[in-house]
Design an enzyme around this catalytic site. Structure first.
Site, mmCIF file in Angstrom:
data_model
loop_
_atom_site.group_PDB
_atom_site.id
_atom_site.type_symbol
_atom_site.label_atom_id
_atom_site.label_comp_id
_atom_site.label_asym_id
_atom_site.label_seq_id
_atom_site.Cartn_x
_atom_site.Cartn_y
_atom_site.Cartn_z
ATOM 1 N N CYS A 130 0.815 -1.227 0.000
ATOM 2 C CA CYS A 130 0.000 0.000 0.000
ATOM 3 C C CYS A 130 0.850 1.280 0.000
ATOM 4 O O CYS A 130 0.599 2.212 -0.780
ATOM 5 C CB CYS A 130 -0.932 -0.003 1.210
ATOM 6 S SG CYS A 130 -0.179 -0.657 2.729
ATOM 7 N N HIS A 243 -3.265 6.306 4.410
ATOM 8 C CA HIS A 243 -1.838 6.444 4.725
ATOM 9 C C HIS A 243 -1.334 7.810 4.240
ATOM 10 O O HIS A 243 -1.678 8.250 3.139
ATOM 11 C CB HIS A 243 -1.004 5.377 3.998
ATOM 12 C CG HIS A 243 -1.151 3.989 4.533
ATOM 13 N ND1 HIS A 243 -1.934 3.654 5.607
ATOM 14 C CD2 HIS A 243 -0.572 2.821 4.121
ATOM 15 C CE1 HIS A 243 -1.837 2.353 5.836
ATOM 16 N NE2 HIS A 243 -1.022 1.819 4.941
#
Ligand code: L14
Length: 342
Positions: A130, A243
């Protein structure tokens, strides 16, 4: 009419599996039949797929008969064992675990960055980590324009990456601390509420973590540049989803912040949010639930000859996982690559 595929989602009940089902439906991927697979304890569960529901089945060696494409998100051990079984039964695998990413015979794909690598697949395609995905989407146009020679990245990673249990843990600990009781750690080795943990995935012998090493190795492989210097510090923060990354790049040639902003604004999948005057910069709480990679705080790093600093944010379950996997599937469909070469 385009081909319709029999598609399996492996790990269909997990945080990423759920987003895979939603994303396949939302992007109208051409599916004749969706097969939802998970461990025995989830077998029989009714799972949403668009307006329909699908009964979850136990993942077994014979689960892939007649399946054209499988999206895996059930951890490295499941992928190591079942991806070859799926491929050998003629099913193309897009794998979200770290198990196959650095295998030289496996393309590691971010469709905006290295779509050409899809052409040489032999049945298994890996979806990157990710944190790597959102970073390379932002780096690619800068690399093409002025060649990046070194990247220093620090991540601020949400708990959703670990899964639903970790999201529940963050909420529980916040409540426990509100009540004045101890915040008991279960999923993470330390309290995550109101804290930062410089520890994601396991530690390696050199003192780095596997998450940090993945960012180094995967970035080089995706960008097709083994000389690119990358160093990472990966930190878990008490954010539910999304994130964030501080990215410092050194370039071979000059690139002004203004030029970088223009290049990034013209990049598919990227939204530039960069207006200090109105306090506009990417935020995890806004990125959460959306598809783009957001870039802002674009400014010169005056400590090197050609340097830039960026702040890069994306939904780690979407662009960082499920969305990128479905975009890989779309790319394979467009190129007629949903078949196992033999
Ligand atoms: O895909 O946030 O390599 O705990 C491993 C760590 C996914 C996220 C990967 C996390 C990841 C994960």
């Amino acid at each position: 009419m385009s081909t319709q595929y029999r598609v399996a989602v492996v790990g269909a009940t997990g945080a990423v599996g759920q987003e895979m089902r939603r994303t396949l439906a939302r992007l109208n991927f051409p599916i004749s039949d969706l097969v939802c697979l998970a461990s025995a304890k989830s077998a029989g569960k009714e799972l949403d797929f668009g307006t329909a529901t699908v009964t979850c089945q136990e993942l077994r060696e014979d689960s892939f008969k007649g399946v054209d494409l499988a999206l895996f998100s059930a951890g490295g051990a499941v992928s190591t064992r079942f991806a070859p079984i799926a491929r050998d039964s003629g099913c193309v695998v897009v794998d979200n675990s770290s198990a196959w990413r650095m295998d030289p015979s496996v393309p590691l794909l971010v469709p905006e960055v290295n779509p050409q690598d899809a052409d040489r697949h032999s049945g298994i395609i890996a979806n990157p980590n990710c944190s790597t995905i959102q970073m390379v989407v932002a780096l690619k146009p800068l690399h093409d324009a002025a060649r990046i020679t070194r990247v220093v990245v620090s991540t601020y990673q949400a708990v959703s990456g670990t899964g639903a249990k970790a999201m529940a843990e963050l909420r529980r600990q916040v409540e426990e601390l509100q009540r004045g009781t101890d915040a008991r750690p279960e999923v993470y080795p330390h309290q995550i509420a109101f804290n930062c943990l410089p520890h994601i995935d396991v530690f390696l012998d050199d003192g780095s973590t596997k998450e940090e090493q993945k960012m180094v190795d995967e970035t080089r492989k995706i960008m097709g540049d083994s000389t690119l210097k990358v160093t990472a510090t990966c930190v878990r923060v008490p954010v539910c989803n999304g994130h964030s990354e501080s990215v410092n790049v050194e370039l071979a040639e000059d690139l002004s912040p203004q030029e970088a902003r223009a290049l990034l604004s013209a990049t598919p999948g990227v939204i530039v949010e960069d207006d200090p005057a109105t306090q506009l910069y990417p935020l995890a709480i806004r990125a959460s639930g959306t598809d783009p990679v957001y870039v802002g705080r674009i400014r010169r790093d005056p400590t090197v000859t050609h340097g830039l600093n960026l702040w890069v944010v994306a939904d780690n379950l979407l662009k960082g996982a499920a969305l990128n996997a479905v975009q890989i599937a779309q790319l394979l469909d467009q190129r007629g690559l949903i078949r196992v070469p033999r």
